[in-house]
Design an enzyme around this catalytic site. Structure first.
Site, PDB file in Angstrom:
ATOM      1  N   ASP A 105      30.304  50.191  47.693  1.00 31.51           N
ATOM      2  CA  ASP A 105      31.742  49.984  47.864  1.00 31.51           C
ATOM      3  C   ASP A 105      32.070  50.048  49.358  1.00 31.51           C
ATOM      4  O   ASP A 105      31.332  50.634  50.138  1.00 31.51           O
ATOM      5  CB  ASP A 105      32.531  51.110  47.173  1.00 31.51           C
ATOM      6  CG  ASP A 105      32.558  50.953  45.661  1.00 31.51           C
ATOM      7  OD1 ASP A 105      32.192  49.889  45.149  1.00 31.51           O
ATOM      8  OD2 ASP A 105      32.967  51.930  44.987  1.00 31.51           O
ATOM      9  N   ARG A 150      30.789  41.269  47.364  1.00 30.93           N
ATOM     10  CA  ARG A 150      32.047  41.384  46.615  1.00 30.93           C
ATOM     11  C   ARG A 150      33.197  41.221  47.609  1.00 30.93           C
ATOM     12  O   ARG A 150      33.246  41.931  48.616  1.00 30.93           O
ATOM     13  CB  ARG A 150      32.123  42.757  45.947  1.00 30.93           C
ATOM     14  CG  ARG A 150      33.461  43.002  45.233  1.00 30.93           C
ATOM     15  CD  ARG A 150      33.645  44.476  44.888  1.00 30.93           C
ATOM     16  NE  ARG A 150      32.604  44.985  44.012  1.00 30.93           N
ATOM     17  CZ  ARG A 150      32.307  46.289  43.901  1.00 30.93           C
ATOM     18  NH1 ARG A 150      32.980  47.193  44.587  1.00 30.93           N
ATOM     19  NH2 ARG A 150      31.342  46.684  43.099  1.00 30.93           N
ATOM     20  N   ARG A 202      45.122  52.933  42.471  1.00 30.50           N
ATOM     21  CA  ARG A 202      45.543  51.933  41.463  1.00 30.50           C
ATOM     22  C   ARG A 202      47.068  51.908  41.352  1.00 30.50           C
ATOM     23  O   ARG A 202      47.669  50.866  41.187  1.00 30.50           O
ATOM     24  CB  ARG A 202      44.938  52.224  40.083  1.00 30.50           C
ATOM     25  CG  ARG A 202      43.432  52.296  40.020  1.00 30.50           C
ATOM     26  CD  ARG A 202      42.722  50.982  40.258  1.00 30.50           C
ATOM     27  NE  ARG A 202      42.627  50.500  41.605  1.00 30.50           N
ATOM     28  CZ  ARG A 202      41.716  50.854  42.522  1.00 30.50           C
ATOM     29  NH1 ARG A 202      40.815  51.742  42.235  1.00 30.50           N
ATOM     30  NH2 ARG A 202      41.705  50.335  43.734  1.00 30.50           N
ATOM     31  N   THR A 208      39.271  40.353  42.083  1.00 33.12           N
ATOM     32  CA  THR A 208      40.731  40.286  42.165  1.00 33.12           C
ATOM     33  C   THR A 208      41.324  40.105  40.770  1.00 33.12           C
ATOM     34  O   THR A 208      40.662  39.567  39.880  1.00 33.12           O
ATOM     35  CB  THR A 208      41.192  39.118  43.077  1.00 33.12           C
ATOM     36  OG1 THR A 208      42.616  39.141  43.165  1.00 33.12           O
ATOM     37  CG2 THR A 208      40.733  37.757  42.587  1.00 33.12           C
ATOM     38  N   ALA A 257      41.742  48.252  49.389  1.00 34.46           N
ATOM     39  CA  ALA A 257      42.596  49.233  48.710  1.00 34.46           C
ATOM     40  C   ALA A 257      43.166  50.284  49.661  1.00 34.46           C
ATOM     41  O   ALA A 257      43.920  51.142  49.249  1.00 34.46           O
ATOM     42  CB  ALA A 257      41.794  49.923  47.620  1.00 34.46           C
ATOM     43  N   GLN A 265      36.560  43.369  52.759  1.00 37.50           N
ATOM     44  CA  GLN A 265      37.990  43.463  52.418  1.00 37.50           C
ATOM     45  C   GLN A 265      38.783  42.418  53.202  1.00 37.50           C
ATOM     46  O   GLN A 265      38.920  42.524  54.424  1.00 37.50           O
ATOM     47  CB  GLN A 265      38.498  44.863  52.771  1.00 37.50           C
ATOM     48  CG  GLN A 265      37.762  45.980  52.044  1.00 37.50           C
ATOM     49  CD  GLN A 265      37.764  47.296  52.824  1.00 37.50           C
ATOM     50  OE1 GLN A 265      37.635  47.292  54.048  1.00 37.50           O
ATOM     51  NE2 GLN A 265      37.876  48.413  52.132  1.00 37.50           N
TER      52      GLN A 265
HETATM   53  P1  FDA Z   1      47.123  42.619  43.956  1.00 34.19           P
HETATM   54  O1  FDA Z   1      47.080  44.089  43.728  1.00 34.19           O
HETATM   55  O2  FDA Z   1      47.821  42.091  45.155  1.00 34.19           O
HETATM   56  O3  FDA Z   1      47.738  41.973  42.667  1.00 34.19           O
HETATM   57  C1  FDA Z   1      47.928  40.578  42.656  1.00 34.19           C
HETATM   58  C2  FDA Z   1      48.403  40.140  41.302  1.00 34.19           C
HETATM   59  O4  FDA Z   1      47.400  40.452  40.309  1.00 34.19           O
HETATM   60  C3  FDA Z   1      49.661  40.830  40.815  1.00 34.19           C
HETATM   61  O5  FDA Z   1      50.795  40.253  41.389  1.00 34.19           O
HETATM   62  C4  FDA Z   1      49.535  40.587  39.334  1.00 34.19           C
HETATM   63  O6  FDA Z   1      49.886  39.268  39.024  1.00 34.19           O
HETATM   64  C5  FDA Z   1      48.048  40.765  39.100  1.00 34.19           C
HETATM   65  N1  FDA Z   1      47.777  42.162  38.748  1.00 34.19           N
HETATM   66  C6  FDA Z   1      47.300  43.130  39.550  1.00 34.19           C
HETATM   67  N2  FDA Z   1      47.205  44.301  38.872  1.00 34.19           N
HETATM   68  C7  FDA Z   1      47.646  44.048  37.629  1.00 34.19           C
HETATM   69  C8  FDA Z   1      47.818  44.835  36.451  1.00 34.19           C
HETATM   70  N3  FDA Z   1      47.539  46.152  36.436  1.00 34.19           N
HETATM   71  N4  FDA Z   1      48.286  44.245  35.347  1.00 34.19           N
HETATM   72  C9  FDA Z   1      48.604  42.937  35.346  1.00 34.19           C
HETATM   73  N5  FDA Z   1      48.487  42.141  36.424  1.00 34.19           N
HETATM   74  C10 FDA Z   1      48.018  42.679  37.542  1.00 34.19           C
HETATM   75  N6  FDA Z   1      38.810  47.923  47.374  1.00 34.19           N
HETATM   76  C11 FDA Z   1      38.204  48.438  48.458  1.00 34.19           C
HETATM   77  O7  FDA Z   1      38.861  48.681  49.467  1.00 34.19           O
HETATM   78  N7  FDA Z   1      36.855  48.674  48.426  1.00 34.19           N
HETATM   79  C12 FDA Z   1      36.080  48.381  47.355  1.00 34.19           C
HETATM   80  O8  FDA Z   1      34.876  48.611  47.389  1.00 34.19           O
HETATM   81  C13 FDA Z   1      36.713  47.832  46.222  1.00 34.19           C
HETATM   82  N8  FDA Z   1      36.005  47.517  45.097  1.00 34.19           N
HETATM   83  C14 FDA Z   1      36.628  46.831  44.077  1.00 34.19           C
HETATM   84  C15 FDA Z   1      35.890  46.391  42.987  1.00 34.19           C
HETATM   85  C16 FDA Z   1      36.493  45.618  42.014  1.00 34.19           C
HETATM   86  C17 FDA Z   1      35.681  45.111  40.881  1.00 34.19           C
HETATM   87  C18 FDA Z   1      37.879  45.312  42.108  1.00 34.19           C
HETATM   88  C19 FDA Z   1      38.558  44.461  41.088  1.00 34.19           C
HETATM   89  C20 FDA Z   1      38.614  45.797  43.144  1.00 34.19           C
HETATM   90  C21 FDA Z   1      38.014  46.566  44.127  1.00 34.19           C
HETATM   91  N9  FDA Z   1      38.747  47.071  45.190  1.00 34.19           N
HETATM   92  C22 FDA Z   1      38.095  47.614  46.261  1.00 34.19           C
HETATM   93  C23 FDA Z   1      40.241  47.103  45.115  1.00 34.19           C
HETATM   94  C24 FDA Z   1      40.848  45.909  45.777  1.00 34.19           C
HETATM   95  O9  FDA Z   1      40.687  45.954  47.161  1.00 34.19           O
HETATM   96  C25 FDA Z   1      42.338  45.806  45.472  1.00 34.19           C
HETATM   97  O10 FDA Z   1      42.967  46.952  45.954  1.00 34.19           O
HETATM   98  C26 FDA Z   1      42.646  45.655  43.993  1.00 34.19           C
HETATM   99  O11 FDA Z   1      41.728  44.809  43.372  1.00 34.19           O
HETATM  100  C27 FDA Z   1      44.031  45.027  43.817  1.00 34.19           C
HETATM  101  O12 FDA Z   1      44.083  43.763  44.440  1.00 34.19           O
HETATM  102  P2  FDA Z   1      44.242  42.380  43.639  1.00 34.19           P
HETATM  103  O13 FDA Z   1      43.334  41.398  44.309  1.00 34.19           O
HETATM  104  O14 FDA Z   1      44.023  42.566  42.215  1.00 34.19           O
HETATM  105  O15 FDA Z   1      45.675  41.925  44.021  1.00 34.19           O
END
Ligand code: FDA
Length: 309
Positions: free
Chosen positions: A135, A185, A290, A227, A190, A164
């Protein structure tokens, strides 16, 4: 604003105590975390594998400042990998490791300790026929993490790394890591970072994600597109088609408990989907991040804390 507050709450020991000891947190924890024990993790991933969903398992815990905790984490990963092998699940499960949980934050020797500990985990993963992904944590750890990744890849070239998109430096890190066999990945990031190192506007982060996703998909590497963002997933699908990528040469990744219907839908369309499955006692910081990402998760959490039912 709320993101910064929650990310800083994720580091508050006082708040951690209040939240962690509340029996009312349980419902929300259950949605995002597989359970406390190795057996809980193996059970959860077995269920997901039956749905055609691959997994990467994270033993919760990070930024350890105690050598004993780091060693205990290594032992727990070894136990987990062997339990996965015994259950016949290593064909679909790998593990995700935070280097700060295995010693990276232990002062001057931290990087050396983390490298040695990571090696031990990777050796057992090799033995049982699976892989490890490191990670990525806040931006101050990136150079060290990439150095450890490069070292470990000399022994186990399929070891995965995370980049990231929100950080200014990432396009260049992506280009350096977009080579044959490289498992990367890509996530948005986050951690709450400042404008000196990161894009702050959502649209800027999303644009950067698309740019980096394109670089990875056009390369000979193995992109892991992490994502839940429907637009980014759609663009990922379109880019994979336009770059002539076969569906088994990349994967989508999501978190346990987030958009499970979308995970199933993508599997039905023939995409490879991997879910990140955290387990263990130390769920507080993970859960707070989260909440920072999605206000409706926060609402669910607050509701469970105040609800009497
Ligand atoms: P974002 O949070 O901006 O959400 C975009 C859209 O996705 C929302 O507007 C909605 O439409 C949909 N969505 C998101 N959450 C939802 C929910 N609960 N229910 C319904 N719809 C939802 N970070 C890091 O810094 N280091 C790491 O090593 C990792 N590892 C990692 C592994 C995996 C498998 C994942 C999926 C994520 C990570 N992350 C991570 C976290 C990552 O950086 C990020 O914070 C989260 O994935 C949230 O970003 P999104 O791309 O989902 O978009």
């Amino acid at each position: 604003m709320i993101k910064e507050l929650l990310v800083s709450a994720s580091k508050s020991k006082k708040l951690e105590k209040v939240v962690s000891t509340s029996p009312l947190s349980k419902g929300v924890v259950n949605r995002f975390v597989a359970g406390y024990s190795t057996a809980d993790a193996v059970k959860k991933v077995t269920e997901l594998h039956k749905l055609g969903i691959y997994t990467t398992i994270d033993r919760l815990g990070e930024s350890t400042l105690d050598r004993k905790d780091a060693d205990a984490t290594v032992a727990a990963y070894k136990e987990l990998l062997r339990a996965l092998a015994d259950a016949g699940q290593t064909h679909m499960a790998e593990v995700s490791v935070k280097l700060s949980a295995v010693g990276q934050a232990l002062g001057e020797d931290g990087e050396k300790i983390a490298l040695e500990n990571a090696k031990q985990i990777v050796e057992v993963a090799n033995e049982v026929g699976t892989t490890v992904t490191f990670d990525m944590e806040d931006h101050t750890t990136i150079d060290s993490t990439l150095r450890i990744l490069a070292e470990i890849r000399k022994l186990a070239p399929t070891t995965g790394g995370v980049l990231q998109a929100q950080l200014h430096r990432t396009s260049s890190d992506v280009a350096n890591n977009a080579y044959a066999g490289s498992r990367i990945r890509l996530c948005k990031g986050a951690y709450a970072e400042g404008p000196d190192v990161a894009y702050i506007e959502r649209t800027e982060i999303d644009k950067a994600y698309v740019r980096d996703m394109r670089t990875l998909l056009e390369s000979d590497g193995y992109p892991m597109l992490a994502t839940h963002d429907p637009r980014l997933i759609e663009i990922g699908q379109a880019l994979a088609t336009s770059t002539g990528r076969a569906k088994e040469t990349f994967e989508f990744q999501m978190l346990l408990g987030v958009r499970p219907e979308e995970q199933k839908r993508l599997v039905e369309l023939g995409y490879k989907v991997r879910v990140y499955v955290p387990y263990g006692d130390e769920w507080y910081a993970y859960l707070m991040r989260r909440m920072a990402e999605k206000p409706s998760n926060l609402a669910l959490f607050v509701k469970s804390l105040v609800s009497k039912s």
